[in-house]
Design a protein around this motif. Structure first.
Motif, short mmCIF file in Angstrom:
data_model
loop_
_atom_site.label_atom_id
_atom_site.label_comp_id
_atom_site.label_asym_id
_atom_site.label_seq_id
_atom_site.Cartn_x
_atom_site.Cartn_y
_atom_site.Cartn_z
N GLY A 1 -4.83 -1.28 -5.63
CA GLY A 1 -5.75 0.03 -5.97
C GLY A 1 -6.38 0.31 -7.23
O GLY A 1 -5.67 -0.31 -8.40
N VAL B 1 -5.72 4.70 -4.12
CA VAL B 1 -5.06 3.47 -3.55
C VAL B 1 -5.97 2.51 -2.90
O VAL B 1 -5.89 1.22 -2.87
N TRP B 2 -6.88 2.93 -2.32
CA TRP B 2 -7.95 2.23 -1.39
C TRP B 2 -9.16 1.90 -2.12
O TRP B 2 -9.82 1.17 -1.75
N LEU C 1 -6.48 8.59 -1.46
CA LEU C 1 -7.09 7.51 -0.62
C LEU C 1 -8.08 6.77 -1.58
O LEU C 1 -7.90 5.51 -1.65
N ASP C 2 -8.72 7.54 -2.56
CA ASP C 2 -9.21 7.03 -3.60
C ASP C 2 -8.57 6.28 -4.77
O ASP C 2 -9.02 4.97 -5.19
N ARG D 1 0.92 -1.14 0.07
CA ARG D 1 0.07 0.00 -0.09
C ARG D 1 0.88 1.24 -0.08
O ARG D 1 0.57 2.12 -0.75
N TYR E 1 2.47 7.36 5.72
CA TYR E 1 3.22 6.73 4.59
C TYR E 1 3.96 7.56 3.87
O TYR E 1 5.16 7.27 3.36
N GLU F 1 -12.79 1.07 -0.19
CA GLU F 1 -12.43 0.57 1.31
C GLU F 1 -11.35 1.19 1.91
O GLU F 1 -9.98 0.99 2.14
N PRO F 2 -11.48 2.50 2.44
CA PRO F 2 -10.69 3.28 2.74
C PRO F 2 -10.20 2.84 4.10
O PRO F 2 -10.70 2.10 4.98
N PRO F 3 -8.88 3.21 4.65
CA PRO F 3 -8.24 2.73 6.08
C PRO F 3 -8.97 3.38 7.11
O PRO F 3 -9.80 4.35 6.93
#
Length: 357
Positions: free
Chosen positions: A241, A149-150, A146-147, A124, A163, A153-155
């Motif tokens: 992602g 990479v995740w 966030l959009d 990630r 990071y 399902e955001p962290p």
């Protein structure tokens, strides 16, 4: 309680002068004893000041304070641990003379600094770096990262600044200027600090188009070969992602289009032998790509291998029927008719191969 800075650009206006000095020193990597010596105060006082800073800014620990010091501008990109502040002119000159760093996305993600491979952490975290590299210098806000990479399902935790902090440390390797900066609109790679292979690929594609339009087939083949040499396997291999998935598809298609253009020109230049082996390999990897099968048929036919060319058509016809339930398209049928009629020249690029990458 948040662990790091929010998505807005953080500041330290809630802090007093001495608290700001402590936060800046923490951001530079100084220990409590070193901060105490620098400010001429007892070490216990430094600990108390740091505790107040964490409470005022809503930060959980020292690591979060370091991230905050960078993001609010108390520690400028390019100042490594235990570094003294330098003038803007000196910082700019140091950045300009810094060793180039290369980020390769056309295969598994790799970063090299002075030829040495760097360790980038878990997937990630690597995906965050890949998104920044694909941004081509455009600032990316925390929500966009966030959009990308995740996705959906955001962290749970506010991990992006953490990071970024870890990536800054990994890329600087303790003794170089930072290559990730934060501005009012988000994070980005410092312009000119990193060589990204995808950017070089796009530059070569532009040159290929110019050579093609100028009627320079040998230059077109040469530039296509250079572009294809940048690929080391599946682009962004293994990275999670939505953006990595989309870019994988786009870059694979880009690669196929480049191969088609190079091989088409090789066929027109009479270089059938050079083209056939590569066409066989590419067709095997993409058995449902009809323009590739048609090119292979023409190359085999022009090389005096009519039976092999007809066998390629038959194999492609069966695969299309079995996998997709469709008959061959016009591009395959035209190549088939050309071979059956014994035409000397087959269809050119406009008959089904990609006109450009």
């Amino acid at each position: 309680m948040p662990t790091t800075a929010t998505t807005d650009r953080p500041d330290a206006t809630a802090l007093g002068r001495q608290e700001r000095q402590v936060l800046a020193a923490v951001g530079c990597g100084l220990g409590d004893d070193e901060i105490a010596d620098a400010l001429a105060v007892p070490e216990d006082t430094v600990a108390e000041l740091l505790a107040r800073i964490l409470v005022k800014l809503g930060l959980r620990d020292r690591a979060a304070a370091i991230v905050h010091a960078f993001d609010c501008g108390l520690v400028a990109p390019g100042l490594g641990p235990r570094a003294r502040p330098v003038s803007r002119t000196v910082a700019v000159r140091a950045a300009e003379s810094a060793p180039r760093m290369g980020i390769s996305l056309l295969g598994p993600l790799q970063v090299r600094r002075d030829g040495r491979l760097l360790r980038l952490g878990h997937l990630r975290q690597q995906a965050v770096l890949a998104v920044l590299a694909l941004g081509a210098g455009r600032p990316l806000g925390q929500q966009e990262l966030l959009d990308d990479v995740w996705g959906m399902e955001p962290p749970v935790a506010n991990v992006v600044p953490v990071y970024i902090y870890r990536l800054r440390k990994a890329l600087c390797d303790g003794d170089g200027p930072a290559v990730i900066e934060r501005g009012t609109r988000g994070y980005r790679l410092v312009p000119g600090a990193v060589d990204v292979d995808v950017a070089r690929l796009e530059e070569l594609v532009t040159g290929i188009g110019k050579a093609d339009r100028a009627g320079e087939p040998l230059e077109t083949v040469r530039l296509c070969t250079r572009a294809l040499d940048l690929f080391r396997g599946e682009p962004l291999a293994g990275l999670p992602g939505p953006l990595a998935e989309l870019e994988r598809l786009r870059l694979v298609e880009r690669r196929i289009a480049l191969v088609q253009r190079k091989l088409e020109w090789q066929l027109r230049l009479g270089q059938e032998t050079e083209a056939i082996a590569e066409l066989f390999a590419l067709s095997a990897a993409h058995p449902l790509n009809e323009p590739l099968a048609a090119m292979l048929m023409r190359a085999l036919y022009r090389g005096g291998r009519q039976a092999d060319a007809l066998m390629v058509f038959e194999r492609a016809r069966r695969r299309l029927a079995d996998d997709l339930g469709v008959p061959p398209s016009g591009v395959l049928r035209r190549a088939h008719r050309m071979i059956l009629r014994g035409d000397e020249a087959g269809p050119g690029p406009s008959a089904g191969t990609a006109a450009g990458p």
